[in-house]
Design an enzyme around this catalytic site. Structure first.
Site, mmCIF file in Angstrom:
data_model
loop_
_atom_site.group_PDB
_atom_site.id
_atom_site.type_symbol
_atom_site.label_atom_id
_atom_site.label_comp_id
_atom_site.label_asym_id
_atom_site.label_seq_id
_atom_site.Cartn_x
_atom_site.Cartn_y
_atom_site.Cartn_z
ATOM 1 N N TRP A 34 1.025 -1.418 0.182
ATOM 2 C CA TRP A 34 -0.114 0.166 0.225
ATOM 3 C C TRP A 34 0.746 1.284 0.008
ATOM 4 O O TRP A 34 1.617 1.418 0.690
ATOM 5 C CB TRP A 34 -0.874 0.112 1.214
ATOM 6 C CG TRP A 34 -1.918 1.039 1.274
ATOM 7 C CD1 TRP A 34 -2.598 1.639 0.588
ATOM 8 C CD2 TRP A 34 -2.107 1.828 2.662
ATOM 9 N NE1 TRP A 34 -3.407 2.588 1.001
ATOM 10 C CE2 TRP A 34 -2.995 2.778 2.262
ATOM 11 C CE3 TRP A 34 -1.757 1.784 3.811
ATOM 12 C CZ2 TRP A 34 -3.463 3.673 3.311
ATOM 13 C CZ3 TRP A 34 -1.746 2.575 4.954
ATOM 14 C CH2 TRP A 34 -3.052 3.686 4.610
ATOM 15 N N ASP B 87 0.104 -5.354 9.668
ATOM 16 C CA ASP B 87 -0.860 -4.388 9.244
ATOM 17 C C ASP B 87 -2.118 -5.261 8.983
ATOM 18 O O ASP B 87 -2.219 -5.903 7.752
ATOM 19 C CB ASP B 87 -0.632 -3.395 8.049
ATOM 20 C CG ASP B 87 -1.594 -2.283 7.941
ATOM 21 O OD1 ASP B 87 -2.640 -2.334 8.640
ATOM 22 O OD2 ASP B 87 -1.546 -1.807 6.836
ATOM 23 N N LYS C 286 -13.238 -1.717 7.075
ATOM 24 C CA LYS C 286 -13.828 -2.568 6.026
ATOM 25 C C LYS C 286 -14.844 -3.556 6.824
ATOM 26 O O LYS C 286 -16.010 -3.648 6.252
ATOM 27 C CB LYS C 286 -12.978 -3.401 5.299
ATOM 28 C CG LYS C 286 -12.305 -2.553 4.237
ATOM 29 C CD LYS C 286 -11.094 -1.578 4.603
ATOM 30 C CE LYS C 286 -10.533 -0.776 3.494
ATOM 31 N NZ LYS C 286 -9.544 0.186 4.140
#
Length: 396
Positions: free
Chosen positions: A128, A209, A244
Site C-alpha cells: 500500500w 498491518d 472494512k
C-alpha cells in the site's frame, strides 16, 4: 512565507476517485478505492451496526473526551477479537484505540523512531503506497523486500525468505497477515511458519498491518501469523482497522497492539503510546468505538456481525469467480487462474498502466495504475462490462 512550498501531486488513489466523481458516464465502474460495496453497488450499513445506533441510550449519551489510550471496553473487545485464546495478560500487551489503521501505523512509527535511532523498515514490493509515506514521514529509511513474482503472478517466496535472512537484527519488517494489499496474494500456513522462524532467528521486529480480518478465510484463521508470534514469544506491533469489516470508514476506528514478551514492559510501552497520541491528536473519537465495543461484547450482536462478515467475504469470493469465468470466456487463450489464488478485496490483474488508462478513458472502468482492482466493486450489473473492457485492452 509560503513561496517555497511545492504543490502536492495528490494521492494516486484518492485523486483517481476525484476523476471518477467528475465522470458523467452512467455506466462507469469504480474498482479503484478499497471499500466494500454490496451487490447493488452500495456501501452498506451493517444490520448489527444499525441495531446499536438505534438504541435510545446510545444516542442520548454525552459525547465526552476519551482518555489518550481510548475507550476501555473497546480496547478489551479488540484484544479478544485479535488474540482469542492466546490473549496475553496485561503484563505483556499494550493496546490503544487509534484513528483507523493509518493512525495505528503513524503512532507505532513515531514510537519506534523515538527510541530506535535511524530506524529501518522493510516493506513488501509492492505494498500500500501510504505505508511508505507514513514511515518515511516518521523518519524511517524505507526499503523493499521481494514479494510479487510478475512472471508467475504469485508469491516470490524464495526471494522473500532470502532477503529476510540477510537483514540486520532489529530491522522492522512490515507484514500483511492476510489479504495483501495490493496483490491479494498471501503466504500459506507452511510459508508463514518459515517466515516467522526467520523473524525469530534474526531478531527482527514484525509490524503487522491487519485491515481485512475475516475477508480471506475466517476471523480466526486470518490472524494465525499474529497468534503464532505470541506463542513463540516474538515481540511485534500490530495495526488493525474496522473500516472494512464494520463498514465504518468515516468513523476512523482502529487500534495499535504491541506484544512485549518480557514481564513488566507493556506498562511502559502503553505509557509511551499515550504520550505519542497526546503529541499527535490528544485522544481518539468516541462514536465508532462505542459501536464496535457494543457489537463485539454482546453475544447476539457478535454472532450477527460474524455472519455479516462471512456474507461479505463470500460475495467478494463469488465476484472473483465471476470475473475469472467471464475473462476465460472472452479471452480463452489466456490463463486467469491466478485471480482465484488471490484473497480479499483486491485483485492484481497484471494490466499495465497504459492498459489501465485505456480502461478508464475508453470504458469508464476505474482501476489503480498498478493494475490493482477492488473486487468488492464488482456486482452482477457491471462484471460483464468489466470483463469485455479488460478483454479489449488486453488484446490491444
Amino acid at each position: 512565507m509560503f513561496a517555497h512550498l511545492p504543490p502536492y501531486a495528490g494521492d494516486p488513489i484518492l485523486s483517481l476517485m476525484e476523476s471518477y466523481q467528475r465522470d458523467a458516464r452512467a455506466d462507469k465502474v469504480n474498482l479503484g478505492i478499497g471499500v466494500y460495496a454490496d451487490g447493488a453497488g452500495v456501501i452498506p450499513v451493517l444490520p448489527s451496526v444499525r441495531a446499536v445506533e438505534v438504541e435510545d441510550h446510545f444516542n442520548s449519551a454525552p459525547c465526552t473526551y476519551l482518555p489518550m489510550e481510548g475507550h476501555t471496553g473497546y480496547r478489551q473487545a479488540v484484544a479478544q477479537l485479535l488474540f482469542g485464546p492466546e490473549l496475553p495478560d496485561q503484563n505483556h500487551l499494550a493496546i490503544i484505540q487509534t484513528l483507523g489503521g493509518s493512525g495505528a501505523l503513524k503512532v507505532g512509527a513515531d514510537l519506534i523512531a523515538r527510541f530506535f535511532p535511524q530506524p529501518q523498515i522493510w516493506v513488501p514490493d509492492p505494498t500500500w503506497d501510504n505505508h511508505i509515506g507514513i514511515f518515511e514521514g516518521a523518519g524511517f529509511g524505507v526499503q523493499r523486500y521481494p514479494y510479487y513474482d510478475a512472471d508467475k503472478k504469485g508469491l516470490a517466496f524464495d526471494a522473500l525468505l532470502s532477503k529476510l535472512e540477510s537483514l540486520e537484527a532489529g530491522s522492522v519488517v512490515l507484514l500483511h497477515p492476510c489479504c495483501h494489499n495490493p496483490t491479494g496474494i498471501d503466504p500459506d500456513r507452511g510459508q508463514w511458519t518459515q517466515i516467522i522462524e526467520v523473524l525469530e532467528r534474526r531478531a527482527l521486529l514484525p509490524f503487522f498491518d491487519l485491515a481485512y480480518q475475516g475477508f480471506a478465510a475466517s476471523l480466526e484463521q486470518d490472524v494465525w501469523p499474529v497468534r503464532e508470534c505470541v506463542r513463540r514469544g516474538i515481540a511485534f506491533f500490530l495495526s488493525n482497522s474496522f473500516s472494512k469489516i464494520f463498514s465504518l470508514y468515516g468513523e476512523r476506528v482502529g487500534a495499535l497492539s504491541v506484544f512485549c514478551p518480557q514481564d513488566g514492559q507493556a506498562n511502559n510501552v502503553l505509557g509511551q503510546l499515550k504520550l505519542t497520541v497526546r503529541r499527535n491528536y490528544s485522544s481518539p473519537p468516541l462514536h465508532g468505538a462505542l459501536i464496535v465495543a457494543r457489537v463485539l461484547s454482546d453475544a447476539h450482536l457478535r454472532q450477527q456481525w460474524e455472519g455479516e462478515v462471512n456474507q461479505m467475504r463470500e460475495r467478494v469470493h463469488g465476484m472473483r469467480e465471476r470475473l475469472h469465468a467471464g475473462l476465460a470466456k472472452v479471452l480463452p487463450e489466456y490463463n486467469f487462474g491466478f485471480l482465484l489464488r488471490q484473497n480479499g478485496m483486491f485483485g492484481y490483474t497484471g494490466l499495465s498502466a497504459a492498459q489501465v488508462e485505456r480502461l478508464r478513458e475508453q470504458h469508464g472502468v476505474y482501476a489503480v495504475s498498478s493494475g490493482r482492482i477492488c473486487v468488492a466493486g464488482l456486482n452482477p450489473g457491471n462484471v460483464d462490462k468489466v470483463c469485455l473492457a479488460m478483454a479489449e485492452v488486453i488484446r490491444g
